[in-house]
Design a protein around this motif. Structure first.
Motif, short mmCIF file in Angstrom:
data_model
loop_
_atom_site.label_atom_id
_atom_site.label_comp_id
_atom_site.label_asym_id
_atom_site.label_seq_id
_atom_site.Cartn_x
_atom_site.Cartn_y
_atom_site.Cartn_z
N ALA A 40 0.80 -1.24 0.00
CA ALA A 40 0.00 0.00 0.00
C ALA A 40 0.82 1.28 0.00
O ALA A 40 0.42 2.26 -0.64
N PRO A 41 1.98 1.35 0.69
CA PRO A 41 2.75 2.59 0.62
C PRO A 41 3.18 2.97 -0.79
O PRO A 41 3.43 4.15 -1.08
N LEU A 42 3.27 1.99 -1.69
CA LEU A 42 3.66 2.25 -3.07
C LEU A 42 2.52 2.84 -3.89
O LEU A 42 2.76 3.35 -4.99
N GLY A 43 1.29 2.75 -3.38
CA GLY A 43 0.13 3.16 -4.15
C GLY A 43 -0.50 1.96 -4.87
O GLY A 43 -0.10 0.81 -4.65
N ALA A 44 -1.44 2.24 -5.74
CA ALA A 44 -2.16 1.16 -6.46
C ALA A 44 -1.30 0.65 -7.62
O ALA A 44 -1.61 0.83 -8.79
N VAL A 45 -0.22 -0.01 -7.25
CA VAL A 45 0.78 -0.44 -8.24
C VAL A 45 0.35 -1.73 -8.94
O VAL A 45 -0.45 -2.50 -8.41
N PRO A 46 0.91 -2.00 -10.12
CA PRO A 46 0.63 -3.26 -10.80
C PRO A 46 1.38 -4.41 -10.13
O PRO A 46 2.33 -4.19 -9.36
N PRO A 47 0.99 -5.65 -10.41
CA PRO A 47 1.65 -6.79 -9.77
C PRO A 47 3.14 -6.87 -10.07
O PRO A 47 3.92 -7.34 -9.23
N GLU A 48 3.55 -6.40 -11.22
CA GLU A 48 4.98 -6.50 -11.58
C GLU A 48 5.88 -5.78 -10.57
O GLU A 48 6.97 -6.26 -10.25
N VAL A 50 5.22 -5.28 -7.38
CA VAL A 50 5.22 -6.07 -6.14
C VAL A 50 6.11 -7.30 -6.30
O VAL A 50 6.87 -7.66 -5.40
N ILE A 51 6.03 -7.96 -7.45
CA ILE A 51 6.90 -9.11 -7.72
C ILE A 51 8.36 -8.68 -7.61
O ILE A 51 9.20 -9.39 -7.03
N SER A 52 8.68 -7.52 -8.15
CA SER A 52 10.05 -7.03 -8.12
C SER A 52 10.52 -6.72 -6.71
O SER A 52 11.59 -7.17 -6.29
N THR A 53 9.74 -5.99 -5.95
CA THR A 53 10.19 -5.51 -4.65
C THR A 53 10.09 -6.56 -3.56
O THR A 53 10.91 -6.57 -2.63
N PHE A 54 9.11 -7.45 -3.64
CA PHE A 54 8.98 -8.49 -2.61
C PHE A 54 9.94 -9.64 -2.89
O PHE A 54 10.24 -10.43 -2.02
N VAL A 62 1.47 -13.29 -6.11
CA VAL A 62 1.23 -11.85 -6.18
C VAL A 62 0.02 -11.56 -7.06
O VAL A 62 -0.87 -10.78 -6.69
N ARG A 63 -0.02 -12.21 -8.22
CA ARG A 63 -1.09 -11.91 -9.18
C ARG A 63 -2.47 -12.35 -8.68
O ARG A 63 -3.49 -11.83 -9.14
N ILE A 66 -2.95 -8.98 -6.34
CA ILE A 66 -2.75 -7.66 -6.95
C ILE A 66 -2.94 -7.78 -8.45
O ILE A 66 -2.35 -8.67 -9.07
N PRO A 67 -3.75 -6.95 -9.09
CA PRO A 67 -4.34 -5.69 -8.60
C PRO A 67 -5.73 -5.81 -7.98
O PRO A 67 -6.34 -4.78 -7.67
N ASP A 68 -6.27 -7.04 -7.80
CA ASP A 68 -7.63 -7.15 -7.27
C ASP A 68 -7.78 -6.46 -5.92
O ASP A 68 -8.87 -5.96 -5.59
N ALA A 69 -6.71 -6.45 -5.13
CA ALA A 69 -6.80 -5.80 -3.82
C ALA A 69 -7.22 -4.35 -3.93
O ALA A 69 -7.93 -3.84 -3.06
N TRP A 70 -6.78 -3.68 -4.99
CA TRP A 70 -7.10 -2.25 -5.13
C TRP A 70 -8.56 -2.04 -5.52
O TRP A 70 -9.06 -0.90 -5.45
#
Length: 284
Positions: A40-48, A50-54, A62-63, A66-70
């Motif tokens: 959430a701190p990143l904003g409504a980001v795409p799954p890519e 999140v895959i990169s940072t996590f 992840v998919r 995300i993005p269903d969570a938003w």
């Protein structure tokens, strides 16, 4: 300091209070709540992103979230939810001790202000959030900034070591004696993917049929040493006396959390709080 602050932060995603908060938000399962709150701190980001940072989660995990969570809730709502869940969990486990954390919060917030953010997206995104008004949650927010900044540095060390996400898990599990079945389940990788990664590590001389090799252990040690070095700036800025004072204030809290937070009893980070604290006492 990582053990202490990670333990204080670790009430965030898998405690009953946190799960209840994300369920009330409308999340479909605990993993949607986890990915939504942490991203959430990143904003409504795409799954890519999140895959990169996590880093070490399988992309399909992840998919699924995300993005269903938003669509379930905005990042702003997820941020409020993670604060509420973390505070409720801390209140249950620490009780009135939460009302005596002014000094610890001041020290942690000072350290977090020196946490590197360049090239560290999760650290930077959390550093941009306002500090909560209560000392207990200001301490939690500072712990989160510090752990995410450190985690970003850890990912950089893994990339520099040419360890892809699943290779990272395979080598870590071999070093720490973690069950592959547990690690695969926790991060979503198949047995075939795990075996293929182990084969690649064997070709590099990092694994053998008997387990991790000397070269593999050396690489793991180098990754951890680089991670620690990249995470030293906040503590250099705070200075040894104030860092020691923060550790003194946090230690009884963390010991209590270690006794009560079931999520810390078995975790993919192999975080053994009491053993780590015992080692730290021996080192000093």
């Amino acid at each position: 300091m990582w053990v202490l602050l990670e333990s204080y932060h670790d009430v965030t995603y898998f405690t009953p209070e946190s799960r209840a908060a994300t369920d009330s938000l409308g999340c479909k399962g605990g993993w949607m709540g986890y990915f939504g709150m942490r991203a959430a701190p990143l904003g409504a980001v795409p799954p890519e992103l999140v895959i990169s940072t996590f880093y070490n989660f399988h992309p399909w995990m992840v998919r699924r979230a995300i993005p269903d969570a938003w669509q379930v809730a905005s990042p702003k709502q997820f941020l409020a939810t993670r604060l509420a869940g973390a505070e409720a969990a801390l209140r249950r486990m620490l009780g009135d001790a939460l009302d005596t954390l002014d000094e610890a919060a001041d020290l942690a917030v000072t350290a977090a202000k020196n946490a590197p953010i360049a090239g560290r997206p999760l650290g930077a995104a959390n550093a941009a959030l306002p500090s909560p008004s209560s000392p207990a949650m200001a301490l939690w927010q500072a712990a989160t900034v510090l752990r995410e900044s450190r985690g970003d540095g850890h990912v950089a060390a893994l990339v520099a070591a040419s360890l892809d996400p699943i290779e990272t898990l395979v080598l870590f599990a071999a070093e720490r004696g973690l069950r592959p079945e547990y690690m695969r389940q926790a991060r979503g990788w198949s047995e075939e993917e795990w075996t293929a990664a182990a084969d690649r590590l064997t070709e590099r001389g990092l694994l053998s049929p008997d387990g991790i090799t000397e070269a593999g252990t050396a690489l793991r040690n180098d990754v951890e040493d680089r991670t620690d070095a990249l995470a030293s700036t906040p503590w250099d800025g705070l200075g040894p006396d104030r860092t020691d004072r923060l550790a003194e204030l946090l230690t009884p809290l963390v010991q209590s959390l270690a006794d009560q937070n079931d999520a810390m009893r078995a975790n993919p980070m192999a975080l053994d709080v009491r053993a780590a604290l015992a080692r730290a006492r021996m080192d000093t």
